[in-house]
Scaffold this motif. Sequence first.
Motif, PDB file in Angstrom:
ATOM      1  N   GLY A  27      63.896  -4.277   5.110  1.00 14.26           N
ATOM      2  CA  GLY A  27      63.951  -3.119   4.023  1.00 14.26           C
ATOM      3  C   GLY A  27      63.892  -4.067   2.645  1.00 14.26           C
ATOM      4  N   ALA A  28      63.068  -3.782   1.707  1.00 11.03           N
ATOM      5  CA  ALA A  28      63.018  -4.382   0.358  1.00 11.03           C
ATOM      6  C   ALA A  28      62.592  -3.655  -0.662  1.00 11.03           C
ATOM      7  CB  ALA A  28      62.272  -5.876   0.384  1.00 11.03           C
ATOM      8  N   LYS A  29      63.229  -3.630  -2.049  1.00 11.69           N
ATOM      9  CA  LYS A  29      62.991  -3.004  -3.254  1.00 11.69           C
ATOM     10  C   LYS A  29      62.155  -3.989  -3.966  1.00 11.69           C
ATOM     11  CE  LYS A  29      64.539  -0.624  -7.324  1.00 11.69           C
ATOM     12  NZ  LYS A  29      65.777  -0.157  -7.946  1.00 11.69           N
ATOM     13  N   GLU A  38      63.037  -8.063 -18.545  1.00 13.09           N
ATOM     14  CA  GLU A  38      63.019  -6.984 -17.327  1.00 13.09           C
ATOM     15  C   GLU A  38      63.243  -8.003 -16.278  1.00 13.09           C
ATOM     16  OE1 GLU A  38      59.186  -5.505 -17.030  1.00 13.09           O
ATOM     17  OE2 GLU A  38      58.805  -4.845 -19.007  1.00 13.09           O
ATOM     18  N   PHE A  39      63.348  -9.422 -16.189  1.00 11.35           N
ATOM     19  CA  PHE A  39      63.675 -10.059 -15.084  1.00 11.35           C
ATOM     20  C   PHE A  39      65.256  -9.848 -15.177  1.00 11.35           C
ATOM     21  CE2 PHE A  39      65.627 -13.700 -13.107  1.00 11.35           C
ATOM     22  CZ  PHE A  39      64.750 -14.080 -12.145  1.00 11.35           C
ATOM     23  N   ALA A  40      65.965  -9.861 -16.268  1.00 11.49           N
ATOM     24  CA  ALA A  40      67.605  -9.775 -16.155  1.00 11.49           C
ATOM     25  C   ALA A  40      67.973  -8.314 -16.128  1.00 11.49           C
ATOM     26  CB  ALA A  40      67.928 -10.331 -17.647  1.00 11.49           C
ATOM     27  N   GLN A  41      67.023  -7.416 -16.268  1.00 14.65           N
ATOM     28  CA  GLN A  41      67.441  -6.149 -15.908  1.00 14.65           C
ATOM     29  C   GLN A  41      67.205  -5.916 -14.383  1.00 14.65           C
ATOM     30  OE1 GLN A  41      64.502  -2.888 -17.316  1.00 14.65           O
ATOM     31  NE2 GLN A  41      66.155  -1.959 -18.516  1.00 14.65           N
ATOM     32  N   ALA A  42      66.276  -6.191 -13.784  1.00 17.38           N
ATOM     33  CA  ALA A  42      66.093  -6.379 -12.435  1.00 17.38           C
ATOM     34  C   ALA A  42      67.281  -6.771 -11.669  1.00 17.38           C
ATOM     35  CB  ALA A  42      64.820  -6.652 -11.891  1.00 17.38           C
ATOM     36  N   LEU A  43      67.652  -8.006 -12.046  1.00 15.21           N
ATOM     37  CA  LEU A  43      68.810  -8.700 -11.529  1.00 15.21           C
ATOM     38  C   LEU A  43      70.211  -7.944 -11.609  1.00 15.21           C
ATOM     39  CD1 LEU A  43      69.048 -11.233  -9.819  1.00 15.21           C
ATOM     40  CD2 LEU A  43      69.974 -12.279 -11.860  1.00 15.21           C
ATOM     41  N   ALA A  44      70.061  -7.289 -12.770  1.00 11.05           N
ATOM     42  CA  ALA A  44      71.533  -6.461 -12.917  1.00 11.05           C
ATOM     43  C   ALA A  44      71.621  -5.201 -12.378  1.00 11.05           C
ATOM     44  CB  ALA A  44      71.312  -6.166 -14.317  1.00 11.05           C
ATOM     45  N   ARG A  45      70.318  -4.809 -11.850  1.00  5.64           N
ATOM     46  CA  ARG A  45      70.283  -3.577 -11.123  1.00  5.64           C
ATOM     47  C   ARG A  45      70.387  -3.656  -9.708  1.00  5.64           C
ATOM     48  NH1 ARG A  45      66.167   0.130 -14.857  1.00  5.64           N
ATOM     49  NH2 ARG A  45      67.428   0.488 -16.655  1.00  5.64           N
ATOM     50  N   ARG A  46      70.743  -4.925  -9.095  1.00  3.47           N
ATOM     51  CA  ARG A  46      70.573  -5.284  -7.697  1.00  3.47           C
ATOM     52  C   ARG A  46      71.274  -4.348  -6.989  1.00  3.47           C
ATOM     53  NH1 ARG A  46      73.703  -8.992 -10.405  1.00  3.47           N
ATOM     54  NH2 ARG A  46      75.597  -9.434  -9.532  1.00  3.47           N
ATOM     55  N   GLY A  47      72.620  -3.798  -7.374  1.00  2.00           N
ATOM     56  CA  GLY A  47      73.409  -3.187  -6.810  1.00  2.00           C
ATOM     57  C   GLY A  47      74.237  -4.025  -5.614  1.00  2.00           C
ATOM     58  N   ARG A  48      74.044  -3.850  -4.214  1.00  4.18           N
ATOM     59  CA  ARG A  48      74.810  -4.535  -3.207  1.00  4.18           C
ATOM     60  C   ARG A  48      73.591  -5.180  -2.423  1.00  4.18           C
ATOM     61  NH1 ARG A  48      79.227  -0.717  -0.232  1.00  4.18           N
ATOM     62  NH2 ARG A  48      80.525  -0.319  -1.967  1.00  4.18           N
ATOM     63  N   ARG A  49      72.351  -4.965  -3.023  1.00  2.00           N
ATOM     64  CA  ARG A  49      71.321  -5.690  -2.220  1.00  2.00           C
ATOM     65  C   ARG A  49      71.341  -7.108  -2.757  1.00  2.00           C
ATOM     66  NH1 ARG A  49      68.893  -0.635  -3.919  1.00  2.00           N
ATOM     67  NH2 ARG A  49      68.691  -1.398  -6.132  1.00  2.00           N
ATOM     68  N   GLU A  72      79.245 -13.989 -12.132  1.00  2.00           N
ATOM     69  CA  GLU A  72      79.321 -13.198 -10.884  1.00  2.00           C
ATOM     70  C   GLU A  72      78.545 -14.230 -10.035  1.00  2.00           C
ATOM     71  OE1 GLU A  72      77.120  -9.532 -11.278  1.00  2.00           O
ATOM     72  OE2 GLU A  72      78.773  -8.590 -12.395  1.00  2.00           O
ATOM     73  N   LEU A  73      78.073 -15.592 -10.287  1.00  2.00           N
ATOM     74  CA  LEU A  73      77.499 -16.318  -9.432  1.00  2.00           C
ATOM     75  C   LEU A  73      78.169 -16.699  -8.227  1.00  2.00           C
ATOM     76  CD1 LEU A  73      75.037 -18.246  -9.194  1.00  2.00           C
ATOM     77  CD2 LEU A  73      76.474 -20.080 -10.552  1.00  2.00           C
ATOM     78  N   SER A  74      79.432 -16.907  -7.957  1.00  2.00           N
ATOM     79  CA  SER A  74      79.911 -17.300  -6.789  1.00  2.00           C
ATOM     80  C   SER A  74      79.939 -16.242  -5.659  1.00  2.00           C
ATOM     81  CB  SER A  74      81.335 -17.699  -6.791  1.00  2.00           C
ATOM     82  OG  SER A  74      82.118 -16.429  -7.353  1.00  2.00           O
ATOM     83  N   GLY A  75      79.765 -14.804  -6.083  1.00  2.00           N
ATOM     84  CA  GLY A  75      79.767 -13.646  -5.174  1.00  2.00           C
ATOM     85  C   GLY A  75      78.534 -13.311  -4.941  1.00  2.00           C
ATOM     86  N   VAL A  76      77.140 -13.811  -5.364  1.00  2.00           N
ATOM     87  CA  VAL A  76      76.057 -13.463  -5.095  1.00  2.00           C
ATOM     88  C   VAL A  76      75.295 -14.289  -4.519  1.00  2.00           C
ATOM     89  CG1 VAL A  76      73.816 -12.215  -6.279  1.00  2.00           C
ATOM     90  CG2 VAL A  76      76.179 -11.741  -7.183  1.00  2.00           C
ATOM     91  N   PRO A  77      75.004 -14.428  -3.239  1.00  3.55           N
ATOM     92  CA  PRO A  77      74.013 -15.407  -2.553  1.00  3.55           C
ATOM     93  C   PRO A  77      72.608 -15.097  -2.860  1.00  3.55           C
ATOM     94  CG  PRO A  77      74.803 -14.022  -0.898  1.00  3.55           C
ATOM     95  CD  PRO A  77      75.636 -13.526  -2.221  1.00  3.55           C
ATOM     96  N   LEU A  78      71.776 -16.279  -3.162  1.00  2.00           N
ATOM     97  CA  LEU A  78      70.370 -16.386  -3.705  1.00  2.00           C
ATOM     98  C   LEU A  78      69.450 -16.573  -2.650  1.00  2.00           C
ATOM     99  CD1 LEU A  78      70.799 -17.500  -7.570  1.00  2.00           C
ATOM    100  CD2 LEU A  78      70.450 -15.381  -6.786  1.00  2.00           C
TER     101      LEU A  78
END
Length: 338
Positions: A27-29, A38-49, A72-78
């Motif tokens: 599943g993907a949003k 808008e890129f920064a806004q989308a990344l900030a609204r990622r929640g737990r995804r 938050e870089l260390s806690g968010v795998p890309l």
Amino acid sequence: MVIDPVARRTDGESVRIAKDVLCAGAGAKICLPEGPAEFAQALARRGRRRPVLIGDDRALLRAVELLHKERELSGVPLSLVPVGPPEAVALSRTLGVPTDAVAAARTVLDGGERPMDLLTDDSDGIVLGGLRIPCGDGDGPLPAYGPYAPHGALGERGVAAVPGAVNGDRGPEADGETEDPDGPGAGVRHWWEPAARTARTALSLLAAPAAGRRGPVRPGAAGAGGRRGRVPAQRLRLRVEADGALLADLDRPVRGVSVIPGGGDGGAVGAHPAVQPGGLAEVVVHWPGEERPVRTRARAVTVSGADFHYRADALVGGPVRTRTWTVQAGAWRLQLPR
């Protein structure tokens, strides 16, 4: 899933393929930002995804920089699906991400997270693949060294340096001569492009002495034969220190300096050192002529001297008189093939 607008414009088919593979497997949003805000806004609204980026190296760098500033870089795998011409995804390829849309999408679904080293500087900037300081001494073009020598050094807009060019001269794409990606000539290399590059190089060599007679010219100005996003021709003496040990001093000019996070294996270019984090960076100082370069590994590197520019990943920084880069071991995580 954040789809970079440049990727949508340049290679919509690869974007569609990657999106279909990802949506079929999980599943993907889907977010379609139209610009950096808008890129920064989308990344900030990622929640737990988990963020999945579809775009070129600039999209990856933008995401890492935003997460770094948020601490938050260390806690968010890309995860990344590289989309763009080869020169625009050189960093992604060097880091080990498949550049084929299907293979990269499969890696997002089935790959594994891997900790990666990066460099931070004293202005809170970041470097993922490596940095280099070209400071030519008039003996001709710099040797092909740096974080991704086989694929070319990237300019500000992700354009590769033309092999054999003088002072980082680049292809016609760097001058706004890009073709319509959807047009009939998309992907076609014209027979006259090498001749055009040679002519531009000759003109830059002729313009440089004239600019010097008129006095100092702002770096990157057209009168200096420079273009936005490339490192201006420099003739500098630099002091280079690695963990306090002196590698080069101001009494002797250097031909170039490169720093690659991860330590490296004696300069071999293959699996990028950052993929095997060790908390150290490989530091190489190149001398004029054929003299053997100095290589060492260090956690912190300080370069100082008269105003100099440097190329960090796809961006040009400076001028600065001193800058210190420090390795942050395992500071971020990237999804790579198992």
